[in-house]
Design a protein around this motif. Structure first.
Motif, PDB file in Angstrom:
ATOM      1  N   THR A  87       6.108  -9.076  -6.421  1.00 32.00           N
ATOM      2  CA  THR A  87       5.385  -8.905  -5.160  1.00 32.00           C
ATOM      3  C   THR A  87       4.827  -7.493  -5.042  1.00 32.00           C
ATOM      4  O   THR A  87       3.686  -7.292  -4.614  1.00 32.00           O
ATOM      5  CB  THR A  87       6.318  -9.197  -3.975  1.00 32.00           C
ATOM      6  N   GLN A  88       5.627  -6.506  -5.430  1.00 29.62           N
ATOM      7  CA  GLN A  88       5.168  -5.125  -5.363  1.00 29.62           C
ATOM      8  C   GLN A  88       3.999  -4.881  -6.312  1.00 29.62           C
ATOM      9  O   GLN A  88       3.032  -4.194  -5.956  1.00 29.62           O
ATOM     10  CB  GLN A  88       6.324  -4.186  -5.704  1.00 29.62           C
ATOM     11  N   LEU A  92       0.145  -3.752  -5.430  1.00 28.91           N
ATOM     12  CA  LEU A  92      -0.520  -2.602  -6.050  1.00 28.91           C
ATOM     13  C   LEU A  92      -1.856  -3.003  -6.671  1.00 28.91           C
ATOM     14  O   LEU A  92      -2.852  -2.278  -6.549  1.00 28.91           O
ATOM     15  CB  LEU A  92       0.386  -1.988  -7.114  1.00 28.91           C
ATOM     16  N   ARG A  93      -1.880  -4.166  -7.346  1.00 26.60           N
ATOM     17  CA  ARG A  93      -3.145  -4.615  -7.954  1.00 26.60           C
ATOM     18  C   ARG A  93      -4.180  -4.905  -6.868  1.00 26.60           C
ATOM     19  O   ARG A  93      -5.372  -4.622  -7.034  1.00 26.60           O
ATOM     20  CB  ARG A  93      -2.898  -5.850  -8.814  1.00 26.60           C
ATOM     21  N   ALA A  98      -9.030  -3.167  -3.867  1.00 22.13           N
ATOM     22  CA  ALA A  98      -9.603  -2.848  -2.558  1.00 22.13           C
ATOM     23  C   ALA A  98     -10.156  -1.426  -2.541  1.00 22.13           C
ATOM     24  O   ALA A  98     -11.238  -1.171  -1.984  1.00 22.13           O
ATOM     25  CB  ALA A  98      -8.541  -3.019  -1.477  1.00 22.13           C
ATOM     26  N   LEU A  99      -9.439  -0.482  -3.147  1.00 24.11           N
ATOM     27  CA  LEU A  99      -9.921   0.898  -3.216  1.00 24.11           C
ATOM     28  C   LEU A  99     -11.196   0.995  -4.054  1.00 24.11           C
ATOM     29  O   LEU A  99     -12.127   1.735  -3.711  1.00 24.11           O
ATOM     30  CB  LEU A  99      -8.830   1.797  -3.798  1.00 24.11           C
ATOM     31  N   GLN A 100     -11.248   0.238  -5.153  1.00 23.37           N
ATOM     32  CA  GLN A 100     -12.456   0.227  -5.975  1.00 23.37           C
ATOM     33  C   GLN A 100     -13.634  -0.349  -5.183  1.00 23.37           C
ATOM     34  O   GLN A 100     -14.768   0.134  -5.308  1.00 23.37           O
ATOM     35  CB  GLN A 100     -12.220  -0.593  -7.237  1.00 23.37           C
ATOM     36  N   SER A 121      -3.203  -8.234   4.709  1.00 28.89           N
ATOM     37  CA  SER A 121      -2.032  -7.574   4.135  1.00 28.89           C
ATOM     38  C   SER A 121      -2.170  -7.488   2.617  1.00 28.89           C
ATOM     39  O   SER A 121      -3.017  -8.146   2.017  1.00 28.89           O
ATOM     40  CB  SER A 121      -0.763  -8.348   4.486  1.00 28.89           C
ATOM     41  N   ALA A 122      -1.347  -6.670   2.004  1.00 24.10           N
ATOM     42  CA  ALA A 122      -1.342  -6.553   0.540  1.00 24.10           C
ATOM     43  C   ALA A 122       0.087  -6.742   0.041  1.00 24.10           C
ATOM     44  O   ALA A 122       0.954  -5.961   0.388  1.00 24.10           O
ATOM     45  CB  ALA A 122      -1.870  -5.188   0.118  1.00 24.10           C
ATOM     46  N   PRO A 123       0.337  -7.777  -0.788  1.00 26.64           N
ATOM     47  CA  PRO A 123      -0.616  -8.822  -1.187  1.00 26.64           C
ATOM     48  C   PRO A 123      -0.941  -9.720  -0.008  1.00 26.64           C
ATOM     49  O   PRO A 123      -0.155  -9.826   0.939  1.00 26.64           O
ATOM     50  CB  PRO A 123       0.145  -9.582  -2.279  1.00 26.64           C
TER      51      PRO A 123
END
Length: 303
Positions: A87-88, A92-93, A98-100, A121-123
């Protein structure tokens, strides 16, 4: 018998570490000295080394205690940690993509994209999409049918998404979370062909549609033009059986008119298609292909 300092020295840890695990019941004392100081037997060294190994894997102290109490617990504890780590990593992926997405978009679009991404939310969770379909589908569908339709209609977020897929999911989430523009309520999203009068059996319809979509999927993947065949017959029969009537040329003309006038949720399926990928046609794409096949067959009959 070792003092707390001697045990710490043999294990290569601090006295504070030994005291910490002792106070939490992970490292039982073998006794006390005449002055009330803790004393440990040689077996405490092996137990302390095992504790340190488990903690190196970032196992929480309560889970370490479970493993120390029962060796059989180790498999469950490790499996739980792997699930949490998965999940973590997924989060992160998702954050990376999203940042890209924000980094690479034009400056004028960043505020809108940040708003869309910030609502997810992430994920990401698919709960909002599932709620949307449960409102959109006819009431009193059998749980088995409802579950099958929702499973087909709700795309799972990719484990390793591209920035475009992050944007597609964020837009999809915004679509199902917002009001139905131009409609008086959620029920207005339901196709008119699904909201007929008395005797209508929605469970029969949706079971039949699922079968028809599955039959049409190979043609969609092969990019074949819509045509008369088993998939179309199954599609029309689903509507006919749900209304207690027969598949006739007149019924096909009537159904074609109803489906053409439906308030289709094309945007939902366009966004979902980016998440499904080209190898898995969406139910919306299958529906459109079958509607085109129906119209083409009617046009040939008229000619």
């Amino acid at each position: 018998m070792w003092s707390i300092g001697e045990l710490a020295g043999h294990a290569g840890v601090t006295v504070k570490t030994v005291r910490f695990y002792s106070d939490r019941g992970l490292l039982p004392e073998a006794g006390r000295s005449a002055g009330g100081h803790r004393r440990y037997g040689p077996e405490a060294l092996d137990r302390l080394r095992l504790i340190r190994s488990l903690r190196t894997l970032d196992l929480p102290v309560p889970d370490v205690g479970r493993v120390l109490d029962s060796e059989d617990a180790l498999e469950d504890v490790v499996a739980g940690q792997l699930r949490e780590l998965g999940t973590q990593l997924a989060a992160l992926r998702w954050r990376e993509a999203a940042l890209q997405l924000v980094r690479d978009c034009p400056a004028g679009e960043r505020a809108d994209r940040l708003r869309l991404i910030g609502a997810v939310s992430a994920p990401p969770s698919t709960a909002a999409l599932a709620r949307f379909w449960r409102r959109w589908l006819p009431p009193r569908l059998p749980a088995r049918v409802l579950s099958a339709v929702v499973d087909q209609a709700v795309p799972e977020p990719p484990a390793d998404p591209t920035p475009a897929q992050v944007l597609a999911f964020a837009r999809l989430h915004a679509l199902v979370s917002g009001p139905c523009t131009g409609a008086s309520g959620v029920s207005d999203w339901q196709p008119a062909a699904h909201r007929t009068g008395g005797g209508y059996r929605p469970a029969v319809l949706y079971e039949g549609l699922g079968e028809a979509y599955a039959l049409a999927s190979p043609d969609l993947r092969a990019q074949r033009q819509p045509y008369d065949g088993e998939a179309l017959d199954c599609f029309v029969a689903a509507y006919a059986r749900s209304r207690g009537t027969r598949d006739t040329p007149a019924f096909r003309r009537e159904l074609s008119g109803q489906l053409a006038a439906d308030p289709r949720i094309d945007l939902y399926w366009q966004l979902a298609a980016e998440l499904y990928g080209p190898s898995r046609p969406t139910p919306g794409a299958a529906h459109d292909w079958l509607c085109a096949a129906l119209d083409a067959g009617i046009a040939r009959s008229a000619a």
